[in-house]
Design a protein around this motif. Structure first.
Motif, PDB file in Angstrom:
ATOM      1  N   MET A   1       0.955  -1.220   0.107  1.00  0.00           N
ATOM      2  CA  MET A   1       0.067   0.124   0.061  1.00  0.00           C
ATOM      3  C   MET A   1       1.022   1.117   0.063  1.00  0.00           C
ATOM      4  N   TYR A   2       0.332   2.094  -0.955  1.00  0.00           N
ATOM      5  CA  TYR A   2       1.259   3.453  -1.018  1.00  0.00           C
ATOM      6  C   TYR A   2       0.797   4.386   0.082  1.00  0.00           C
ATOM      7  N   ASP A   3       1.339   5.567   0.282  1.00  0.00           N
ATOM      8  CA  ASP A   3       0.726   6.769   0.938  1.00  0.00           C
ATOM      9  C   ASP A   3      -0.088   7.820   0.141  1.00  0.00           C
ATOM     10  N   VAL A   4       0.618   7.644  -1.115  1.00  0.00           N
ATOM     11  CA  VAL A   4      -0.222   8.726  -2.111  1.00  0.00           C
ATOM     12  C   VAL A   4      -0.093   7.936  -3.411  1.00  0.00           C
ATOM     13  N   SER A   5      -1.132   8.159  -4.153  1.00  0.00           N
ATOM     14  CA  SER A   5      -0.865   7.728  -5.644  1.00  0.00           C
ATOM     15  C   SER A   5      -1.214   9.066  -6.355  1.00  0.00           C
ATOM     16  N   PHE A   6      -0.270   9.087  -7.551  1.00  0.00           N
ATOM     17  CA  PHE A   6      -0.263  10.091  -8.446  1.00  0.00           C
ATOM     18  C   PHE A   6      -0.700   9.944  -9.432  1.00  0.00           C
ATOM     19  N   TYR A   7      -1.829  10.409 -10.287  1.00  0.00           N
ATOM     20  CA  TYR A   7      -2.191  10.245 -11.606  1.00  0.00           C
ATOM     21  C   TYR A   7      -1.834  11.588 -12.432  1.00  0.00           C
ATOM     22  N   GLU A   8      -1.878  11.361 -13.719  1.00  0.00           N
ATOM     23  CA  GLU A   8      -1.866  12.331 -14.718  1.00  0.00           C
ATOM     24  C   GLU A   8      -0.531  13.137 -14.181  1.00  0.00           C
ATOM     25  N   ALA A   9       0.575  12.450 -13.997  1.00  0.00           N
ATOM     26  CA  ALA A   9       1.836  13.228 -13.736  1.00  0.00           C
ATOM     27  C   ALA A   9       2.831  12.718 -14.905  1.00  0.00           C
ATOM     28  N   PHE A  10       2.847  13.933 -15.864  1.00  0.00           N
ATOM     29  CA  PHE A  10       3.710  13.762 -16.770  1.00  0.00           C
ATOM     30  C   PHE A  10       5.220  13.700 -16.579  1.00  0.00           C
ATOM     31  N   ASP A  11       6.279  13.661 -17.416  1.00  0.00           N
ATOM     32  CA  ASP A  11       7.725  12.929 -17.181  1.00  0.00           C
ATOM     33  C   ASP A  11       8.115  14.051 -16.373  1.00  0.00           C
ATOM     34  N   GLU A  12       8.327  15.206 -16.725  1.00  0.00           N
ATOM     35  CA  GLU A  12       8.860  16.533 -16.098  1.00  0.00           C
ATOM     36  C   GLU A  12       8.311  16.666 -14.720  1.00  0.00           C
ATOM     37  N   GLU A  13       7.021  16.496 -14.451  1.00  0.00           N
ATOM     38  CA  GLU A  13       6.429  16.605 -13.296  1.00  0.00           C
ATOM     39  C   GLU A  13       6.745  15.589 -12.145  1.00  0.00           C
ATOM     40  N   GLN A  14       6.787  14.135 -12.944  1.00  0.00           N
ATOM     41  CA  GLN A  14       7.298  13.054 -11.960  1.00  0.00           C
ATOM     42  C   GLN A  14       8.650  13.357 -11.420  1.00  0.00           C
ATOM     43  N   LYS A  15       9.551  13.854 -12.246  1.00  0.00           N
ATOM     44  CA  LYS A  15      11.039  14.076 -11.842  1.00  0.00           C
ATOM     45  C   LYS A  15      10.964  15.150 -10.734  1.00  0.00           C
ATOM     46  N   ALA A  16      10.207  16.130 -10.819  1.00  0.00           N
ATOM     47  CA  ALA A  16      10.244  17.354  -9.849  1.00  0.00           C
ATOM     48  C   ALA A  16       9.548  16.674  -8.520  1.00  0.00           C
TER      49      ALA A  16
ATOM     50  N   ILE B   1      -5.225  10.365  -2.928  1.00  0.00           N
ATOM     51  CA  ILE B   1      -5.385  10.258  -4.454  1.00  0.00           C
ATOM     52  C   ILE B   1      -4.969  11.769  -4.884  1.00  0.00           C
ATOM     53  N   CYS B   2      -4.048  11.687  -5.641  1.00  0.00           N
ATOM     54  CA  CYS B   2      -3.478  13.035  -6.112  1.00  0.00           C
ATOM     55  C   CYS B   2      -3.853  12.899  -7.746  1.00  0.00           C
ATOM     56  N   ILE B   3      -4.502  13.937  -8.291  1.00  0.00           N
ATOM     57  CA  ILE B   3      -4.963  13.996  -9.500  1.00  0.00           C
ATOM     58  C   ILE B   3      -4.811  15.288 -10.310  1.00  0.00           C
ATOM     59  N   ARG B   4      -5.127  15.359 -11.330  1.00  0.00           N
ATOM     60  CA  ARG B   4      -5.028  16.789 -11.895  1.00  0.00           C
ATOM     61  C   ARG B   4      -6.618  17.091 -12.343  1.00  0.00           C
ATOM     62  N   THR B   5      -6.997  17.390 -13.546  1.00  0.00           N
ATOM     63  CA  THR B   5      -8.450  17.734 -13.920  1.00  0.00           C
ATOM     64  C   THR B   5      -9.157  16.759 -14.536  1.00  0.00           C
ATOM     65  N   GLN B   6      -8.420  15.773 -15.058  1.00  0.00           N
ATOM     66  CA  GLN B   6      -9.155  14.769 -16.265  1.00  0.00           C
ATOM     67  C   GLN B   6      -9.447  13.332 -15.389  1.00  0.00           C
ATOM     68  N   SER B   7      -8.875  13.165 -14.374  1.00  0.00           N
ATOM     69  CA  SER B   7      -9.288  11.777 -13.758  1.00  0.00           C
ATOM     70  C   SER B   7     -10.724  11.965 -13.184  1.00  0.00           C
ATOM     71  N   GLU B   8     -11.360  10.783 -13.284  1.00  0.00           N
ATOM     72  CA  GLU B   8     -12.577  10.500 -12.817  1.00  0.00           C
ATOM     73  C   GLU B   8     -12.653   9.651 -11.626  1.00  0.00           C
TER      74      GLU B   8
ATOM     75  N   GLU C   1     -13.224  17.466 -20.985  1.00  0.00           N
ATOM     76  CA  GLU C   1     -11.935  17.297 -21.333  1.00  0.00           C
ATOM     77  C   GLU C   1     -11.300  15.840 -21.309  1.00  0.00           C
ATOM     78  N   SER C   2     -11.875  15.299 -20.235  1.00  0.00           N
ATOM     79  CA  SER C   2     -11.374  13.945 -20.053  1.00  0.00           C
ATOM     80  C   SER C   2     -11.525  12.787 -21.148  1.00  0.00           C
ATOM     81  N   LEU C   3     -12.886  13.003 -21.732  1.00  0.00           N
ATOM     82  CA  LEU C   3     -13.402  12.373 -22.941  1.00  0.00           C
ATOM     83  C   LEU C   3     -12.325  12.657 -24.091  1.00  0.00           C
ATOM     84  N   LEU C   4     -12.291  13.925 -24.470  1.00  0.00           N
ATOM     85  CA  LEU C   4     -11.565  14.453 -25.657  1.00  0.00           C
ATOM     86  C   LEU C   4     -10.125  13.963 -25.393  1.00  0.00           C
ATOM     87  N   ALA C   5      -9.428  14.391 -24.094  1.00  0.00           N
ATOM     88  CA  ALA C   5      -8.285  13.967 -24.204  1.00  0.00           C
ATOM     89  C   ALA C   5      -7.823  12.401 -24.398  1.00  0.00           C
ATOM     90  N   GLY C   6      -8.786  11.684 -23.741  1.00  0.00           N
ATOM     91  CA  GLY C   6      -8.577  10.172 -23.707  1.00  0.00           C
ATOM     92  C   GLY C   6      -8.909   9.506 -25.066  1.00  0.00           C
TER      93      GLY C   6
END
Length: 323
Positions: free
Chosen positions: A1-16, A47-54, A252-257
């Motif tokens: 089990m994790y303490d936090v799950s990151f979704y929608e984290a693009f490469d540069e953001e993951q590194k930071a 749960i740590c998201i941006r704007t497109q996760s449902e 937006e989530s439908l469009l992006a997906g």
């Protein structure tokens, strides 16, 4: 089990994020949304998201908190109202105002100078039909003068523009506030930087856009639901708008997906957006206004600050504002 799950984290953001996360905090990362990842169960209490996760409704009783790495929070508030009003939730109000404001400027200046058509004309080096407009002495209307809107105002003033603002709360004495009717009639450029609420969905509908100054440029860096794509198409077709720049979208989530998967979807708003994308006087960017090196660093540091606070006492430094 994790303490936090990151979704929608693009490469540069993951590194930071990894740079700022303490070694004692266990985290999972994916660049996908929750629905694209197809997780059946939450992998962490936070749960740590941006704007497109449902977030699935059945996750509500199994998690302790939601953190959105965005200044907008309407999607989280909507989830809480439907599923668990008492669930802890936080957002990031301070990291990207300047970055988003500069994206708005990028879009309106590119449209005023007809940049997409200029690029197309390079192949035959023809300047016919390329005459644009200068910012100096043009009128800029900012609808929603909050932390982002006031940055847009400062940029506009720096460019020698006549800056007007529309907001129910008039916080900034150096902004000239007007009614939306007065502003639309005068503005050469209209920018939308409002928070999305139940009261301003489809705010820029066909009827309102029809009252804009002939040939105005419209830019939306707030939420797509405030300016339906079908109404923007109508305003372009009538000539009321001469250009449209968008960084945010309806559904937006439908469009992006669908775009990431290369799959067609049968949805009127997506269809209208794809029609907009084919117009030479339209610029669409992938909800990327926040994305500067400086803002990503600030966002990551503030995200970790939020996480540390939540794991310590179950609250956030910046909780969602009360409705």
């Amino acid at each position: 089990m994790y303490d936090v799950s990151f979704y929608e984290a693009f490469d540069e953001e993951q590194k930071a994020l990894r740079h700022y996360l303490p070694s004692g905090i266990k985290a999972s990362f994916t660049d996908r949304t929750i629905q694209e990842q197809a997780d059946r169960h939450p992998q962490a209490p936070l749960i740590c998201i941006r704007t497109q996760s449902e977030i699935p409704p059945d996750w509500a009783p199994r998690i302790r908190g939601i953190l959105t790495r965005s200044t907008g929070f309407d999607h989280v508030r909507s989830y809480l109202e439907r599923n668990s009003p008492s669930l802890a939730a936080g957002y990031l109000p301070k990291y990207c105002a300047r970055a988003v404001a500069e994206q708005a400027m990028l879009l309106w200046t590119a449209l005023m100078r007809r940049l997409p058509i200029q690029l197309d004309h390079f192949s035959h080096f023809n300047r016919d039909g390329l005459s644009g407009r200068e910012c100096r002495n043009s009128t800029l209307l900012i609808v929603g003068v909050g932390s982002i809107g006031v940055e847009i105002a400062d940029i506009g003033r720096g460019l020698g523009m006549n800056v007007l603002g529309v907001d129910i709360v008039q916080r900034f004495p150096h902004v000239k506030y007007v009614s939306i009717e007065e502003g639309l009639a005068a503005a050469d450029i209209v920018t939308c930087s409002m928070n999305l609420t139940s009261l301003n969905r489809a705010y820029f509908d066909a009827a309102r856009l029809a009252t804009a100054k002939q040939g105005a440029v419209f830019v939306n860096i707030a939420r797509g639901e405030m300016a339906p794509a079908s109404d923007l198409l109508q305003a372009l077709d009538s000539g009321r708008l001469s250009g449209v720049g968008l960084d945010v979208y309806e559904n937006e989530s439908l469009l992006a997906g669908s775009l990431r998967a290369g799959q067609d979807v049968n949805d009127p708003s997506v269809t209208a957006l794809l029609q907009l994308a084919r117009r030479p006087n339209v610029i669409l960017t992938p909800h990327n206004a926040f994305n500067t090196i400086e803002a990503v660093d600030r966002k990551s540091a503030q995200t970790v600050e939020q996480i540390r606070k939540f794991l310590s006492d179950g609250t956030f430094v910046w909780p969602l504002p009360t409705a």
